[in-house]
Design an enzyme around this catalytic site. Structure first.
Site, PDB file in Angstrom:
ATOM      1  N   HIS A   4       4.734   0.218   0.114  1.00 17.44           N
ATOM      2  CA  HIS A   4       5.504  -0.566   1.085  1.00 17.44           C
ATOM      3  C   HIS A   4       4.637  -1.635   1.715  1.00 17.44           C
ATOM      4  CE1 HIS A   4       3.692   2.793   3.325  1.00 17.44           C
ATOM      5  NE2 HIS A   4       3.694   2.012   4.397  1.00 17.44           N
TER       6      HIS A   4
ATOM      7  N   ASP B 145       0.464   5.113   1.935  1.00 13.95           N
ATOM      8  CA  ASP B 145      -0.317   5.488   3.122  1.00 13.95           C
ATOM      9  C   ASP B 145      -1.551   6.334   2.785  1.00 13.95           C
ATOM     10  OD1 ASP B 145       1.248   4.038   4.870  1.00 13.95           O
ATOM     11  OD2 ASP B 145       2.724   5.645   5.036  1.00 13.95           O
TER      12      ASP B 145
ATOM     13  N   HIS C 203       0.844  -1.197   0.000  1.00 15.06           N
ATOM     14  CA  HIS C 203       0.000   0.000   0.000  1.00 15.06           C
ATOM     15  C   HIS C 203       0.877   1.244   0.000  1.00 15.06           C
ATOM     16  CE1 HIS C 203       1.231  -0.311   4.158  1.00 15.06           C
ATOM     17  NE2 HIS C 203       0.866   0.941   4.347  1.00 15.06           N
TER      18      HIS C 203
ATOM     19  N   ARG D  22       4.955   6.522  14.029  1.00 13.41           N
ATOM     20  CA  ARG D  22       5.023   7.104  12.679  1.00 13.41           C
ATOM     21  C   ARG D  22       4.475   8.520  12.701  1.00 13.41           C
ATOM     22  NH1 ARG D  22       1.420   4.569   8.034  1.00 13.41           N
ATOM     23  NH2 ARG D  22       0.270   6.534   8.062  1.00 13.41           N
TER      24      ARG D  22
HETATM   25  C1  SIN Z   1       3.170   1.357   7.805  1.00 16.33           C
HETATM   26  O1  SIN Z   1       3.333   2.557   7.992  1.00 16.33           O
HETATM   27  O2  SIN Z   1       2.515   0.909   6.877  1.00 16.33           O
HETATM   28  C2  SIN Z   1       3.884   0.413   8.740  1.00 16.33           C
HETATM   29  C3  SIN Z   1       5.257   0.135   8.259  1.00 16.33           C
HETATM   30  C4  SIN Z   1       6.044  -0.722   9.208  1.00 16.33           C
HETATM   31  O3  SIN Z   1       5.580  -0.982  10.323  1.00 16.33           O
HETATM   32  O4  SIN Z   1       7.150  -1.116   8.854  1.00 16.33           O
END
Ligand code: SIN
Length: 274
Positions: free
Chosen positions: A247, A104, A102, A262
């Site tokens: 990612h 974000d 995905h 995050r």
């Molecule tokens: C995310 O922001 O999608 C999580 C990424 C992660 O935990 O590595």
């Protein structure tokens, strides 16, 4: 070959990802260092910083140097501050954050341009994150497929109901229509902008056409030639560009614990590359 005076840039792969050293993210970077970080970021799309034992406030300050912060519609947060999205999975979890490919919150009208993740606790093994380069994914399509996709738009929608347990949502699950191929506002390059996490259908195609084209594109972005894989240590940080990458966070460590925080930066409404 780009010359950097203040930072050291070590690429992970020729296509995506670089580790940056010579930078202390607990301090304001100063114009020259920040400009080099941005230059490296536009070139490598995701940057990694090791050993950044910074506070959540310093993390926020680094995020704000890129722009105003984005608030996730539904995720739990830390320190009573919705800008500090909590990333956590342990033995009680039924899912982790971002387990499938995905970008974000692409369901927002103005999806985040960037995300900055700091991992504070790692499992003994595993818990890596993979990123895929969406310029490379676009470039690898045939000219005929590129021409077919170029004028198209797609519907993105989030459904967070039941996703984050008992945590009350910040706002309703968003939905939006975005171009299938977007123009990156800084690099002016075309990037594939559909993802398995949020993209529901391609507008103007029949259901079966949309399903098959999306399924082909969701498979296409998994090509390892477009990817890098990062092995986290405590206090590693990643800065990624949501406008030209996707990612996925590998959840191979259950029942162990992985935690982080995050900070996400607001973006602009995607514009079509056509
Ligand atoms: C995310 O922001 O999608 C999580 C990424 C992660 O935990 O590595």
């Amino acid at each position: 070959m780009t010359d950097y005076r203040f930072i050291k840039v070590t690429p992970l792969t020729p296509t995506i990802g670089a580790t940056i050293s010579g930078v202390d993210l607990s301090q304001p970077l100063g114009d020259e260092v920040f400009s080099e970080v941005r230059q490296a970021w536009f070139k490598h799309l995701v940057l990694f910083f090791r050993d950044q034992a910074i506070s959540n406030q310093q993390h926020i300050a680094f995020g704000e140097s890129f722009g105003a912060l984005h608030i996730h519609p539904a995720a739990p947060y830390l320190d009573n501050n919705p800008a500090l999205m909590k990333i956590h999975a342990d033995e009680t979890s039924s899912r982790n954050n971002g387990e499938d490919w995905h970008t974000d919150v692409s369901a927002d009208e103005q999806p985040p341009m960037a995300s900055i993740l700091r991992i504070t606790r790692t499992p003994l093994q595993g818990g890596d994150t993979l990123w895929s380069n969406m310029y490379a994914a676009f470039d690898a399509l045939s000219p005929t497929m590129q021409a077919l996709l170029m004028p198209l738009e797609a519907e993105h929608a989030a459904d967070y109901s039941g996703f984050y347990g008992e945590h009350p949502p910040q706002r309703q699950s968003p939905s939006a229509i975005h171009p299938v191929i977007r123009l990156h506002p800084e690099t002016k390059l075309p990037a594939l902008y559909v993802n398995k996490g949020f993209t529901k259908r391609i507008c103007g195609l029949t259901n079966i056409e949309s399903k098959e084209v999306l399924s082909m594109l969701f498979d296409h972005i998994k090509n390892p030639n477009f990817q890098c894989r990062f092995q986290w240590q405590r206090d590693s940080m990643a800065l990624w560009d949501n406008r030209c990458t996707q990612h996925m966070a590998v959840w191979d460590y259950f029942p162990e614990t992985r935690s982080g925080v995050r900070v996400t930066i607001k973006g602009e409404r995607p514009i079509a590359a056509r």
